[in-house]
Design an enzyme around this catalytic site. Structure first.
Site, PDB file in Angstrom:
ATOM      1  N   ARG A 324     -42.292   4.804  54.481  1.00 21.09           N
ATOM      2  CA  ARG A 324     -42.915   5.846  55.302  1.00 21.09           C
ATOM      3  C   ARG A 324     -43.593   5.234  56.539  1.00 21.09           C
ATOM      4  O   ARG A 324     -43.648   5.871  57.586  1.00 21.09           O
ATOM      5  CB  ARG A 324     -43.901   6.685  54.480  1.00 21.09           C
ATOM      6  CG  ARG A 324     -44.268   8.012  55.123  1.00 21.09           C
ATOM      7  CD  ARG A 324     -45.100   8.894  54.196  1.00 21.09           C
ATOM      8  NE  ARG A 324     -44.294   9.809  53.417  1.00 21.09           N
ATOM      9  CZ  ARG A 324     -43.948  11.052  53.805  1.00 21.09           C
ATOM     10  NH1 ARG A 324     -44.354  11.524  54.969  1.00 21.09           N
ATOM     11  NH2 ARG A 324     -43.215  11.815  53.032  1.00 21.09           N
ATOM     12  N   GLU A 728     -52.059  15.948  54.039  1.00 27.06           N
ATOM     13  CA  GLU A 728     -52.217  14.611  54.613  1.00 27.06           C
ATOM     14  C   GLU A 728     -52.320  14.566  56.141  1.00 27.06           C
ATOM     15  O   GLU A 728     -53.086  13.781  56.687  1.00 27.06           O
ATOM     16  CB  GLU A 728     -51.041  13.719  54.179  1.00 27.06           C
ATOM     17  CG  GLU A 728     -50.979  13.455  52.688  1.00 27.06           C
ATOM     18  CD  GLU A 728     -49.631  12.885  52.285  1.00 27.06           C
ATOM     19  OE1 GLU A 728     -48.631  13.643  52.274  1.00 27.06           O
ATOM     20  OE2 GLU A 728     -49.569  11.686  52.005  1.00 27.06           O
TER      21      GLU A 728
HETATM   22  N1  MTE Z   1     -57.929  17.316  49.313  1.00 29.55           N
HETATM   23  C1  MTE Z   1     -58.879  17.160  48.363  1.00 29.55           C
HETATM   24  N2  MTE Z   1     -59.976  17.934  48.402  1.00 29.55           N
HETATM   25  N3  MTE Z   1     -58.750  16.222  47.374  1.00 29.55           N
HETATM   26  C2  MTE Z   1     -57.656  15.393  47.313  1.00 29.55           C
HETATM   27  O1  MTE Z   1     -57.562  14.558  46.414  1.00 29.55           O
HETATM   28  N4  MTE Z   1     -55.507  14.735  48.339  1.00 29.55           N
HETATM   29  C3  MTE Z   1     -54.712  14.708  49.571  1.00 29.55           C
HETATM   30  C4  MTE Z   1     -54.581  16.112  50.154  1.00 29.55           C
HETATM   31  N5  MTE Z   1     -55.873  16.740  50.235  1.00 29.55           N
HETATM   32  C5  MTE Z   1     -56.641  15.524  48.320  1.00 29.55           C
HETATM   33  C6  MTE Z   1     -56.821  16.542  49.299  1.00 29.55           C
HETATM   34  C7  MTE Z   1     -53.369  14.173  49.379  1.00 29.55           C
HETATM   35  S1  MTE Z   1     -53.173  12.499  49.362  1.00 29.55           S
HETATM   36  C8  MTE Z   1     -52.277  14.976  49.233  1.00 29.55           C
HETATM   37  S2  MTE Z   1     -50.719  14.335  49.109  1.00 29.55           S
HETATM   38  C9  MTE Z   1     -52.402  16.438  49.188  1.00 29.55           C
HETATM   39  O2  MTE Z   1     -53.752  16.873  49.296  1.00 29.55           O
HETATM   40  C10 MTE Z   1     -51.805  16.938  47.875  1.00 29.55           C
HETATM   41  O3  MTE Z   1     -51.932  18.294  47.702  1.00 29.55           O
HETATM   42  P1  MTE Z   1     -50.971  19.377  48.383  1.00 29.55           P
HETATM   43  O4  MTE Z   1     -49.593  18.807  48.378  1.00 29.55           O
HETATM   44  O5  MTE Z   1     -51.116  20.549  47.509  1.00 29.55           O
HETATM   45  O6  MTE Z   1     -51.500  19.570  49.766  1.00 29.55           O
HETATM   46  N1  HPA Z   2     -45.063  10.679  49.671  1.00 26.83           N
HETATM   47  C1  HPA Z   2     -45.958  10.662  48.678  1.00 26.83           C
HETATM   48  N2  HPA Z   2     -45.680  10.247  47.470  1.00 26.83           N
HETATM   49  C2  HPA Z   2     -44.439   9.818  47.227  1.00 26.83           C
HETATM   50  C3  HPA Z   2     -43.463   9.810  48.220  1.00 26.83           C
HETATM   51  C4  HPA Z   2     -43.789  10.270  49.510  1.00 26.83           C
HETATM   52  O1  HPA Z   2     -42.973  10.293  50.434  1.00 26.83           O
HETATM   53  N3  HPA Z   2     -42.332   9.331  47.678  1.00 26.83           N
HETATM   54  C5  HPA Z   2     -42.643   9.042  46.404  1.00 26.83           C
HETATM   55  N4  HPA Z   2     -43.910   9.338  46.127  1.00 26.83           N
HETATM   56 MO1  MOS Z   3     -50.804  11.976  48.643  1.00 28.84          MO
HETATM   57  S1  MOS Z   3     -50.992  10.025  49.301  1.00 28.84           S
HETATM   58  O1  MOS Z   3     -49.047  11.900  48.886  1.00 28.84           O
HETATM   59  O2  MOS Z   3     -51.036  11.735  46.994  1.00 28.84           O
END
Ligand code: MTE
Ligand code: HPA
Ligand code: MOS
Length: 784
Positions: A324, A728
């Site tokens: 990534r 993210e």
């Molecule tokens: N927001 C909160 N409050 N707590 C979390 O742990 N994790 C982040 C983001 N926002 C997180 C957060 C990460 S790393 C990801 S990948 C996404 O939330 C995952 O949730 P979603 O795919 O439902 O957005």
């Molecule tokens: N993002 C987050 N988590 C993952 C991914 C990615 O692209 N691929 C495998 N695990």
């Molecule tokens: Mo988020 S780093 O893809 O858990």
């Protein structure tokens, strides 16, 4: 009952898609009533476990004397690798990640044994009493050492498009340099924890704080040497994951389950915070080298990158994380000729893992650094150089051969430049700096383009299970996603409520549970609501279709004349009845009142060997302007104002999305300014507590914080209600903070020299940058 209700007699259903609802657990969160794993009422006979940790970075264990541990008060059992009935591994991709070190330790903090005692305190005290005779082995602790020794967790990857070397050689201007980017501890508020409860006949239930219950189930099954159908993992919510529980929640789950199986009693394992930071992997830190060729307008003609990341002792997710990085080394810019080499360095440190952005932020910091350097060397406004390099028609192919079809960073830039008053403020800041010898201000505007989908295509699938209860028409939904505070359960409930035309509080989302949804992907890659929202929508549509077919037959109307809205069902012009009433009639007519839904993201494909294809369904975009002040005598730094404009498509829930944008930005600013990981010469991570590891606090949020969701946002792809993933991408809005700091340092030399500033720009680093720039100025004036 047969009287049709007058149209408009009922209020529309509350809380459908697009409504700014509060988080489903908001009240529970603030009242302290939300149940996290450690709050679950303990079953009779529950014991507590703690890990005994390696005190060496790399060593052979000559002898391990556990007698003092056994003799400690309250100790019930002490287990080593030899006591693992199945496979001693928690590696998610490669099998290089032991649950308990066996004969050799590979980082300082690695678990060697588990001690189980009557109380948490007894277990933790006993864990420190082991006598370990280590035979030290050479330890590789830094990226440089790993590069010098050719020490890698997985092979180096190369991505090449065009002929970067010739393009650079033939360019009117050239620059080369290097950059260091620090790692980051996830610092979820709830630490890693698992609570294993043995069930009859060898089955095992594990409550686990994890983003990936499906993987935990597999890991526990393998560790116990039993079939997956005997293991259930349940997680109602995490107190934050941020990527740190995408794989690494599996270790406490396995250890608790092994101990529980061994003793036959429930066992809970909760890491102490210092241990948590010592044991678990973090965001990868990087060394970046680059060479770029560009024209007089600052347009990149060719660029070469060398990325080397510190992966730690095992592969974990380092492959996809580093991939990534490679796929975000363009950020929002067209790179006509590009060569990227990505080394995945093996070091004797914690095994680095996912963290919000998953390697993307580091690639983006690298290209933003290059673009800023170009601007400073040409004495152009960095914003102009950023614009000159944006993807545009005819310049829309990413280095990995994906066409950018939804580019809006230019429009976000235009809007934000105006609304933030960037140009006038930049001029005013320069004027102000001319008369302020000690405190300098800086400003920067940066874009975000972030690819949405798991790069591993197979992960882009989701399932949901929807139950409607005949008693009252209430709905229970289960899906494979996990709640970590990001608001996934709220959004998915809104999708279902919207589909069925009922109030959102008629829909309850239950804990993630491997017994209900099998093979669920990690909740990660920001795709939680994209995937689970669609799966839940499919299930809701199926229920709706069955209810409609039933009502059509019962009341003699066409199925497509039946509408679900305002908590009721309109049956042609004939009739209207409460949703719950139709459900009851349907039940007595033996209509199946549960449904499953499945979704897989269309259009995507990707070859992990060549790093080519269409790995992402679409891109999320954003832009930010940050203004800072630095004290050039102390290196102190203050973020004065931040303007954020972020594209979430058509928001499923603007309140939640705004929270994600704000939180992501602040977390990103912490990564780039105050959070510094520091290992001593023996490989011990010394910053293993909040006393030495500085995450942002409320006072670090800028006093002037202007955050907006882009009102014109709309996903060009058929995502759930045309929304965009938000978890993210906003973290990378904080890159403007780093560049504002660099701009402030540049003021010291009247913007004639480009400062040398690595991340994180802690006060020490800012001061180093200031001193380095001053030294160059002195050298210049004495030479000239
Ligand atoms: N927001 C909160 N409050 N707590 C979390 O742990 N994790 C982040 C983001 N926002 C997180 C957060 C990460 S790393 C990801 S990948 C996404 O939330 C995952 O949730 P979603 O795919 O439902 O957005
Ligand atoms: N993002 C987050 N988590 C993952 C991914 C990615 O692209 N691929 C495998 N695990
Ligand atoms: Mo988020 S780093 O893809 O858990």
């Amino acid at each position: 009952m047969n009287e049709p209700l007058p149209v408009g007699a009922e209020l529309p259903a509350h809380g459908g898609v697009g409504v700014a609802l509060r988080h489903e657990s908001a009240y529970l969160h603030v009242a302290g009533e939300a149940v996290y794993i450690d709050d679950i009422l303990e079953a009779r006979g529950t014991l507590h476990a703690a890990f005994g940790l390696s005190q060496r970075a790399h060593a052979r264990i000559r002898t391990l004397n556990l007698a003092p541990v056994w003799a400690a008060p309250g100790v019930v059992a002490v287990l080593t690798a030899a006591d693992i009935p199945g496979e001693n591994n928690v590696g998610p991709i490669l099998h290089d990640d032991p649950i308990l070190a066996d004969g050799e330790v590979q980082y300082l903090g690695q678990p060697i044994f588990v001690v189980v005692a009557d109380t948490v305190d007894h277990a933790r005290r006993a864990a420190r009493l082991a006598q370990v005779d280590y035979e030290d082995l050479p330890a590789i602790l830094t990226i440089e050492e790993a590069l010098a020794h050719g020490s890698f967790v997985i092979p180096t990857v190369r991505l090449e498009r065009g002929d970067a070397k010739s393009a650079i050689a033939g360019a009117p201007h050239r620059l080369k340099g290097s950059l260091r980017i620090g790692g980051q501890e996830q610092f979820y508020l709830e630490g890693q924890i698992a609570y294993a409860i043995p069930r009859e006949d060898g089955d095992m239930l594990v409550y686990n704080s994890t983003q990936h219950p499906g993987e935990g189930q597999m890991q526990v099954a393998h560790a116990l040497g039993i079939d997956a159908h005997r293991v259930t993992i349940e997680c109602r919510r995490m107190g934050g994951g941020f990527g740190g529980k995408e794989t690494q929640g599996g270790l406490p789950a396995c250890a608790a389950a092994i101990a529980s199986r061994h003793i036959g009693r429930p066992v809970k394992l909760r890491y102490d915070r210092d241990d948590d930071i010592l044991i678990t992997g973090k965001r990868h830190n990087y060394l970046v080298e680059y060479e770029v060729g560009y024209d007089a307008a600052g347009r990149i003609l060719g660029v070469e990158f060398m990325f080397a990341s510190q992966c730690g002792f095992s592969a974990d997710l380092s492959g996809p994380v580093n991939d990534r990085t490679v796929m975000h080394a363009d950020n929002a810019y067209f790179l006509p000729h590009v060569l990227i080499v990505s080394h995945r360095c093996k070091t004797h440190t914690q095994s680095n893992t996912a963290f919000r952005g998953f390697g993307g932020p580091q690639g983006m910091v690298a290209i933003e650094h290059v673009v800023d350097e170009i601007a400073r060397h040409l004495d152009l406004d960095p914003v102009a150089v950023r614009r000159a390099n944006f993807y545009a028609s005819g310049r829309d192919l990413t280095p990995y051969d994906m066409q950018v079809e939804d580019f809006v960073a230019d429009r976000l830039f235009d809007e934000l430049e105006k609304s933030s008053d960037y140009a006038a403020r930049r001029a005013a800041i320069r004027k102000w700096n001319a008369t302020s010898p000690v405190v300098k201000r800086g400003i920067a505007m940066t874009p975000v383009k972030f690819g949405i989908s798991f790069t591993a295509t197979f992960y882009n699938q989701a399932s949901a299970l929807l139950h409607v209860y005949y008693a009252d028409g209430s709905v229970l939904l289960n899906h494979g996603g996990t709640e970590m505070g990001q608001g996934l359960f709220t959004k998915v409930a809104q999708v279902v409520a919207h589909e069925l035309g009922i109030d959102v509080d008629r829909v309850r989302v239950s804990a993630s549970d491997t017994a209900r949804i099998p093979n669920a992907s990690a909740t990660a890659a920001s795709s939680g609501s994209d995937l689970n929202g669609k799966a839940a929508q499919a299930a809701a549509r199926e229920i709706k279709a069955r209810l409609a077919a039933f009502a059509a037959e019962r009341f003699g109307v066409a199925p497509d004349s039946i509408r679900f809205a305002a908590n009721s069902v309109a049956i042609g012009d004939v009739k209207r009845m409460p949703f719950a009433e139709l459900v009851k009639l349907a039940y007595y007519a033996r209509v199946q009142l549960w449904a499953s839904g499945f979704y897989k993201t269309p259009k995507i494909h990707y070859d992990p060997k060549t790093l080519r294809g269409r790995p992402f369904y679409y891109f999320a975009y954003g832009a930010s302007v940050s203004e800072v002040a630095i004290d050039t005598l102390t290196g102190e730094l203050k973020l004065l104002r931040a303007d954020l404009l972020h594209d979430v498509g058509r928001s499923l829930n603007p309140a939640i999305d705004l929270g994600q944008v704000e939180g992501g930005f602040v977390q990103g600013a912490g990564w780039l300014t105050s959070e510094e990981l520091w290992w001593n010469a023996q490989g011990k991570l010394m910053t293993h507590a909040p006393s030495t590891y500085k995450i942002p606090v409320a006072s670090d949020v800028p006093a002037d914080f202007r955050v907006r969701l882009w009102s014109r946002g709309e996903n060009v792809e058929d995502s759930i209600h045309r929304s965009k993933a938000v978890g993210e991408p906003p973290l990378m809005l904080a890159i403007s903070v780093l560049h504002a700091i660099k701009d402030a340092v540049a003021a010291l030399g009247d913007y004639r020299l480009s400062p040398r500033l690595d991340a994180p720009a802690t006060p020490e680093e800012v001061l180093r940058s200031v001193d380095e720039l001053r030294a160059r100025l002195t050298h210049r004036s004495s030479a000239g």
